[in-house]
Design a protein around this motif. Structure first.
Motif, PDB file in Angstrom:
ATOM      1  N   GLN A  12      15.299  47.278  50.514  1.00  0.00           N
ATOM      2  CA  GLN A  12      15.174  45.583  49.944  1.00  0.00           C
ATOM      3  C   GLN A  12      15.323  45.808  48.540  1.00  0.00           C
ATOM      4  O   GLN A  12      15.384  47.109  47.542  1.00  0.00           O
ATOM      5  CB  GLN A  12      13.553  45.472  49.511  1.00  0.00           C
ATOM      6  CG  GLN A  12      13.093  44.422  48.630  1.00  0.00           C
ATOM      7  CD  GLN A  12      11.773  44.411  48.747  1.00  0.00           C
ATOM      8  OE1 GLN A  12      10.830  44.908  48.907  1.00  0.00           O
ATOM      9  NE2 GLN A  12      10.851  42.849  48.009  1.00  0.00           N
ATOM     10  N   ILE A  14      15.875  45.830  44.274  1.00  0.00           N
ATOM     11  CA  ILE A  14      14.973  45.510  43.336  1.00  0.00           C
ATOM     12  C   ILE A  14      15.854  45.150  42.445  1.00  0.00           C
ATOM     13  O   ILE A  14      14.935  44.219  41.562  1.00  0.00           O
ATOM     14  CB  ILE A  14      13.592  46.484  43.856  1.00  0.00           C
ATOM     15  CG1 ILE A  14      12.981  46.807  44.712  1.00  0.00           C
ATOM     16  CG2 ILE A  14      12.533  46.357  42.318  1.00  0.00           C
ATOM     17  CD1 ILE A  14      12.621  45.624  45.209  1.00  0.00           C
ATOM     18  N   THR A  23      15.700  50.492  45.170  1.00  0.00           N
ATOM     19  CA  THR A  23      14.885  49.758  45.912  1.00  0.00           C
ATOM     20  C   THR A  23      13.861  50.947  47.104  1.00  0.00           C
ATOM     21  O   THR A  23      13.710  51.682  45.822  1.00  0.00           O
ATOM     22  CB  THR A  23      16.311  50.134  47.142  1.00  0.00           C
ATOM     23  OG1 THR A  23      16.622  52.219  47.138  1.00  0.00           O
ATOM     24  CG2 THR A  23      18.068  49.563  46.592  1.00  0.00           C
ATOM     25  N   GLU A  39      10.754  54.511  47.379  1.00  0.00           N
ATOM     26  CA  GLU A  39      11.464  53.569  46.853  1.00  0.00           C
ATOM     27  C   GLU A  39      12.282  54.562  45.639  1.00  0.00           C
ATOM     28  O   GLU A  39      11.943  56.028  45.864  1.00  0.00           O
ATOM     29  CB  GLU A  39       9.735  53.775  45.460  1.00  0.00           C
ATOM     30  CG  GLU A  39       9.211  52.487  45.494  1.00  0.00           C
ATOM     31  CD  GLU A  39       7.525  52.343  44.621  1.00  0.00           C
ATOM     32  OE1 GLU A  39       8.302  52.949  43.842  1.00  0.00           O
ATOM     33  OE2 GLU A  39       7.606  51.245  44.633  1.00  0.00           O
TER      34      GLU A  39
END
Length: 182
Positions: A12, A14, A23, A39
């Motif tokens: 994902q 960010i 991410t 993260e």
């Protein structure tokens, strides 16, 4: 349990900035059925140089660091400006930009990961010698003071907590054998 290799199975995005990319990744770990979440901060790398003058002084810079909320005493450093830039090129550039000197000799001291628990930033470390003055040319938003210290003074500043910058402490330790008798 032994160390397990992790591989990304879902990412994902960010944040994408000029200096870093963030991410949240779902990862698979060897030997584990349940995925984990990581993260991560992705950084293009940087270089730091410990400059030693002919009379054995170490050139340092004191600059305000926004994230730390105060001015820190550090050795000159900066990010690699573009993919493919050689770390030594970056070190030469940053030494001139921040320290106002050119190095006639750069000695490769290796590299460190700055915060490997969440960031891939590699910081390449160099010792600069055979210095000659050049014009300092800071970025428009960069303000700093140039200071000089002997190796024993830097060791004392680290011991007393005046120097708290991790890259500065690391490069000083890595350069130790070059600083003996300076």
């Amino acid at each position: 349990m032994s160390i397990a290799k992790e591989s990304c199975i879902k990412r994902q995005e960010i944040f994408q900035g000029k200096i870093l990319h963030v991410t949240v990744d779902t990862v698979h770990m060897e030997g584990v059925t349940q995925p984990a979440v990581r993260e991560a901060v992705w950084h293009g790398g940087a270089a730091c140089v410990l400059p030693v003058t002919a009379d054995g002084k170490l050139i340092m810079v004191r600059q305000f660091r926004y994230a730390a909320g105060k001015a820190l005493l550090e050795f000159p450093a900066g990010k690699l400006d573009h993919p493919g830039e050689l770390p030594a090129e970056c070190a030469f550039r940053e030494l001139a930009e921040e320290g106002g000197v050119k190095a006639g000799e750069l000695i490769d001291l290796g590299y460190i990961y700055t915060s490997p628990g969440f960031c891939n930033e590699i910081l390449y470390l160099f010792l600069g010698r055979k210095l000659t003055p050049t014009s300092q040319h800071l970025d428009a938003d960069e303000f700093l003071n140039i200071e000089q210290y002997t190796p024993p003074e830097v060791a004392q500043l680290i011991a007393t907590g005046e120097i708290v910058d991790a890259k500065t402490i690391a490069i000083f330790a890595k350069a130790g054998s070059y600083l003996q008798g300076v």
